[in-house]
Design a protein around this motif. Structure first.
Motif, PDB file in Angstrom:
ATOM      1  N   GLY A   7       0.819  -1.212   0.000  1.00 28.38           N
ATOM      2  CA  GLY A   7       0.000   0.000   0.000  1.00 28.38           C
ATOM      3  C   GLY A   7       0.847   1.253   0.000  1.00 28.38           C
ATOM      4  N   MET A   8       1.907   1.276   0.815  1.00 25.04           N
ATOM      5  CA  MET A   8       2.800   2.435   0.886  1.00 25.04           C
ATOM      6  C   MET A   8       3.447   2.718  -0.466  1.00 25.04           C
ATOM      7  SD  MET A   8       4.547   1.521   4.565  1.00 25.04           S
ATOM      8  CE  MET A   8       6.157   2.028   3.974  1.00 25.04           C
ATOM      9  N   ILE A   9       3.917   1.665  -1.136  1.00 25.26           N
ATOM     10  CA  ILE A   9       4.566   1.832  -2.441  1.00 25.26           C
ATOM     11  C   ILE A   9       3.577   2.397  -3.464  1.00 25.26           C
ATOM     12  CG2 ILE A   9       5.609   0.588  -4.387  1.00 25.26           C
ATOM     13  CD1 ILE A   9       6.806  -1.350  -2.257  1.00 25.26           C
ATOM     14  N   MET A  10       2.337   1.896  -3.433  1.00 32.50           N
ATOM     15  CA  MET A  10       1.325   2.389  -4.379  1.00 32.50           C
ATOM     16  C   MET A  10       0.981   3.849  -4.106  1.00 32.50           C
ATOM     17  SD  MET A  10      -1.266  -0.860  -4.862  1.00 32.50           S
ATOM     18  CE  MET A  10      -2.122  -0.060  -6.217  1.00 32.50           C
ATOM     19  N   VAL A  11       0.818   4.201  -2.831  1.00 31.59           N
ATOM     20  CA  VAL A  11       0.534   5.599  -2.472  1.00 31.59           C
ATOM     21  C   VAL A  11       1.664   6.498  -2.967  1.00 31.59           C
ATOM     22  CG1 VAL A  11       0.272   7.229  -0.564  1.00 31.59           C
ATOM     23  CG2 VAL A  11      -0.907   5.034  -0.474  1.00 31.59           C
ATOM     24  N   SER A  12       2.898   6.097  -2.690  1.00 30.74           N
ATOM     25  CA  SER A  12       4.072   6.894  -3.082  1.00 30.74           C
ATOM     26  C   SER A  12       4.176   7.023  -4.597  1.00 30.74           C
ATOM     27  CB  SER A  12       5.348   6.247  -2.529  1.00 30.74           C
ATOM     28  OG  SER A  12       5.268   6.065  -1.133  1.00 30.74           O
ATOM     29  N   ALA A  13       3.934   5.917  -5.311  1.00 29.90           N
ATOM     30  CA  ALA A  13       4.040   5.931  -6.774  1.00 29.90           C
ATOM     31  C   ALA A  13       2.975   6.832  -7.396  1.00 29.90           C
ATOM     32  CB  ALA A  13       3.912   4.511  -7.315  1.00 29.90           C
ATOM     33  N   GLY A  14       1.744   6.730  -6.902  1.00 27.97           N
ATOM     34  CA  GLY A  14       0.677   7.574  -7.423  1.00 27.97           C
ATOM     35  C   GLY A  14       0.975   9.051  -7.236  1.00 27.97           C
ATOM     36  N   MET A  15       1.494   9.381  -6.060  1.00 27.89           N
ATOM     37  CA  MET A  15       1.837  10.783  -5.780  1.00 27.89           C
ATOM     38  C   MET A  15       3.007  11.255  -6.642  1.00 27.89           C
ATOM     39  SD  MET A  15       1.726  10.902  -1.640  1.00 27.89           S
ATOM     40  CE  MET A  15       0.280  10.462  -0.699  1.00 27.89           C
ATOM     41  N   TYR A  16       4.091  10.468  -6.618  1.00 28.36           N
ATOM     42  CA  TYR A  16       5.350  10.926  -7.205  1.00 28.36           C
ATOM     43  C   TYR A  16       5.307  10.990  -8.731  1.00 28.36           C
ATOM     44  CZ  TYR A  16      10.274  11.331  -8.344  1.00 28.36           C
ATOM     45  OH  TYR A  16      11.470  11.764  -8.862  1.00 28.36           O
ATOM     46  N   PHE A  17       4.761   9.962  -9.364  1.00 27.19           N
ATOM     47  CA  PHE A  17       4.802   9.897 -10.826  1.00 27.19           C
ATOM     48  C   PHE A  17       3.671  10.658 -11.505  1.00 27.19           C
ATOM     49  CE2 PHE A  17       7.134   6.029  -9.543  1.00 27.19           C
ATOM     50  CZ  PHE A  17       8.334   6.282 -10.197  1.00 27.19           C
ATOM     51  N   PRO A  42       4.331  15.917 -10.168  1.00 27.66           N
ATOM     52  CA  PRO A  42       4.833  16.670 -11.342  1.00 27.66           C
ATOM     53  C   PRO A  42       3.838  17.702 -11.869  1.00 27.66           C
ATOM     54  CG  PRO A  42       5.242  14.315 -11.599  1.00 27.66           C
ATOM     55  CD  PRO A  42       4.324  14.472 -10.423  1.00 27.66           C
ATOM     56  N   ASN A  43       2.548  17.500 -11.572  1.00 23.43           N
ATOM     57  CA  ASN A  43       1.513  18.429 -12.019  1.00 23.43           C
ATOM     58  C   ASN A  43       1.097  19.418 -10.937  1.00 23.43           C
ATOM     59  OD1 ASN A  43       0.579  17.470 -14.851  1.00 23.43           O
ATOM     60  ND2 ASN A  43       0.710  15.569 -13.678  1.00 23.43           N
ATOM     61  N   PRO A  49       5.810  16.494 -16.180  1.00 23.93           N
ATOM     62  CA  PRO A  49       4.738  15.491 -16.193  1.00 23.93           C
ATOM     63  C   PRO A  49       4.981  14.418 -17.239  1.00 23.93           C
ATOM     64  CG  PRO A  49       3.834  17.709 -16.069  1.00 23.93           C
ATOM     65  CD  PRO A  49       5.294  17.870 -16.317  1.00 23.93           C
ATOM     66  N   LEU A  50       4.486  13.223 -16.979  1.00 25.24           N
ATOM     67  CA  LEU A  50       4.751  12.089 -17.870  1.00 25.24           C
ATOM     68  C   LEU A  50       4.091  12.240 -19.233  1.00 25.24           C
ATOM     69  CD1 LEU A  50       4.344   9.084 -15.382  1.00 25.24           C
ATOM     70  CD2 LEU A  50       6.472  10.080 -16.233  1.00 25.24           C
ATOM     71  N   PHE A  73      -5.523  15.891 -16.687  1.00 19.43           N
ATOM     72  CA  PHE A  73      -6.687  15.133 -16.208  1.00 19.43           C
ATOM     73  C   PHE A  73      -6.364  13.643 -16.171  1.00 19.43           C
ATOM     74  CE2 PHE A  73     -10.718  12.860 -16.846  1.00 19.43           C
ATOM     75  CZ  PHE A  73     -11.401  13.296 -15.724  1.00 19.43           C
ATOM     76  N   LEU A  74      -5.708  13.141 -17.208  1.00 18.14           N
ATOM     77  CA  LEU A  74      -5.329  11.724 -17.275  1.00 18.14           C
ATOM     78  C   LEU A  74      -4.416  11.362 -16.104  1.00 18.14           C
ATOM     79  CD1 LEU A  74      -5.521   9.130 -19.031  1.00 18.14           C
ATOM     80  CD2 LEU A  74      -3.416   9.886 -20.165  1.00 18.14           C
ATOM     81  N   GLU A  75      -3.460  12.232 -15.817  1.00 11.82           N
ATOM     82  CA  GLU A  75      -2.523  11.956 -14.730  1.00 11.82           C
ATOM     83  C   GLU A  75      -3.191  12.097 -13.364  1.00 11.82           C
ATOM     84  OE1 GLU A  75       1.480  13.251 -15.061  1.00 11.82           O
ATOM     85  OE2 GLU A  75       1.362  13.504 -17.231  1.00 11.82           O
ATOM     86  N   LEU A  76      -4.164  12.998 -13.257  1.00 12.96           N
ATOM     87  CA  LEU A  76      -4.932  13.110 -12.011  1.00 12.96           C
ATOM     88  C   LEU A  76      -5.674  11.810 -11.734  1.00 12.96           C
ATOM     89  CD1 LEU A  76      -6.293  14.754  -9.674  1.00 12.96           C
ATOM     90  CD2 LEU A  76      -8.074  15.338 -11.334  1.00 12.96           C
ATOM     91  N   VAL A  77      -6.358  11.276 -12.755  1.00 15.42           N
ATOM     92  CA  VAL A  77      -7.144  10.050 -12.586  1.00 15.42           C
ATOM     93  C   VAL A  77      -6.241   8.882 -12.203  1.00 15.42           C
ATOM     94  CG1 VAL A  77      -8.577   8.344 -13.768  1.00 15.42           C
ATOM     95  CG2 VAL A  77      -9.022  10.784 -14.102  1.00 15.42           C
ATOM     96  N   PHE A  78      -5.144   8.698 -12.933  1.00 18.94           N
ATOM     97  CA  PHE A  78      -4.254   7.572 -12.634  1.00 18.94           C
ATOM     98  C   PHE A  78      -3.565   7.753 -11.282  1.00 18.94           C
ATOM     99  CE2 PHE A  78      -4.848   6.218 -16.965  1.00 18.94           C
ATOM    100  CZ  PHE A  78      -4.649   4.853 -16.901  1.00 18.94           C
ATOM    101  N   GLY A  79      -3.169   8.973 -10.962  1.00 17.18           N
ATOM    102  CA  GLY A  79      -2.534   9.224  -9.668  1.00 17.18           C
ATOM    103  C   GLY A  79      -3.454   8.917  -8.512  1.00 17.18           C
TER     104      GLY A  79
END
Length: 283
Positions: free
Chosen positions: A14-24, A28-29, A102-103, A108-114
């Motif tokens: 869970g921690m890794i997923m939270v961190s990945a969603g935020m960071y990637f 950046p946005n 940003p990737l 909007f796309l990055e907001l949804v995936f994040g």
């Protein structure tokens, strides 16, 4: 011991997923979608010398000291671990996988995936009776002194952070962040419901003794037995009620079909079950 290991593994996932969603996706946005991370993104705008990860550590340290003084130890060691763990993982990401832009360029796309990735991670952490800190602590303080519902308390704190984001990044990004806060709440609630969902199965069958035996010996569960009377036939009937996981229910349904194709079955979704064979009330 196995339960503790499983809990530890799930919290880390869970921690890794939270961190990945935020960071990637979110950072950046400049999407300050509430929590300690959202506040850290806003503060980072004005204090460029510190990374978001380190600012999150300082915020959470400050909040946990307040929580310890005001609330006591009820927030738990797992929440402390998860909060600082997320900050630490973000710092590692910043060091070894630096991202300057940003990737995709589609905010909007990055907001949804994040939100989806971090929201699923938060749901996994919450389901292990832990939290990622931040506004959860402020919500507990509001609940203690002003009797504000925890969910509403978190939403209030997160919305205040998104308003602060308007001053740092402008109205457009603030509105995107506010949308992210709303989506995040729905994602977490639905994921937790999906993880915990059980099936309450009611069975009326002429072979109820075989079904009872199968439930007890093969599924290693117990059922509750009620005595009923058929309205049309006026015959005495056994009514079995059992709560099972989804996979167990599929297995039971196949067995019932093999012993009594005319059995009457009703199924209800149960989102939480406590007691023997399920979660403890003290969990």
């Amino acid at each position: 011991m196995k339960t503790k290991i499983k809990e530890f593994v799930l919290i880390n996932i869970g921690m890794i997923m939270v961190s990945a969603g935020m960071y990637f996706f979110l950072m950046p946005n400049n999407l300050a979608t509430g929590g300690a991370n959202g506040l850290a993104i806003v503060i980072n705008k004005f204090i460029g010398g510190l990374s978001v990860g380190w600012i999150m550590i300082i915020i959470n340290l400050f909040l946990f000291v307040i929580a310890f003084v005001i609330i006591g130890k009820s927030f738990g060691g797992k929440s402390v671990y998860a909060s600082f763990g997320v900050s630490g993982i973000i710092i590692v990401f910043q060091k070894f996988i630096p991202i300057k832009n940003p990737l995709t360029g589609d905010i909007f796309l990055e907001l949804v995936f994040g939100i989806l990735i971090s929201g699923i991670g938060m749901a996994i952490v919450f389901n292990q009776n832990a939290s990622t800190g931040g506004t959860d602590i402020l919500a507990k303080i509001l609940n203690k002194y002003f009797h504000i519902n925890l969910g509403k308390g978190v939403l209030m704190c997160d919305l205040i952070i998104t308003i602060m984001a308007a001053f740092a990044f402008g109205i457009k990004l603030s509105l995107y962040a506010m949308l992210g806060v709303i989506i995040n709440g729905y994602v977490i609630d639905n994921i937790i419901d999906g993880i915990n969902v059980c099936k309450e199965v009611t069975i009326i069958s002429k072979n109820s003794h075989k079904i009872r035996k199968y439930i007890r010996e093969d599924l290693e569960k117990t059922c509750t037995i009620y005595n009923g009377v058929g309205d049309f036939s006026n015959e005495n009937k056994e009514v079995l009620v059992v709560i099972l996981g989804r996979r167990e229910f599929i297995t039971l349904k196949k067995f019932i079909n093999s012993v009594d194709k005319d059995a009457f079955i009703t199924v209800n979704n149960i989102y939480e079950a406590f007691g023997d064979g399920f979660k403890s009330l003290t969990h």
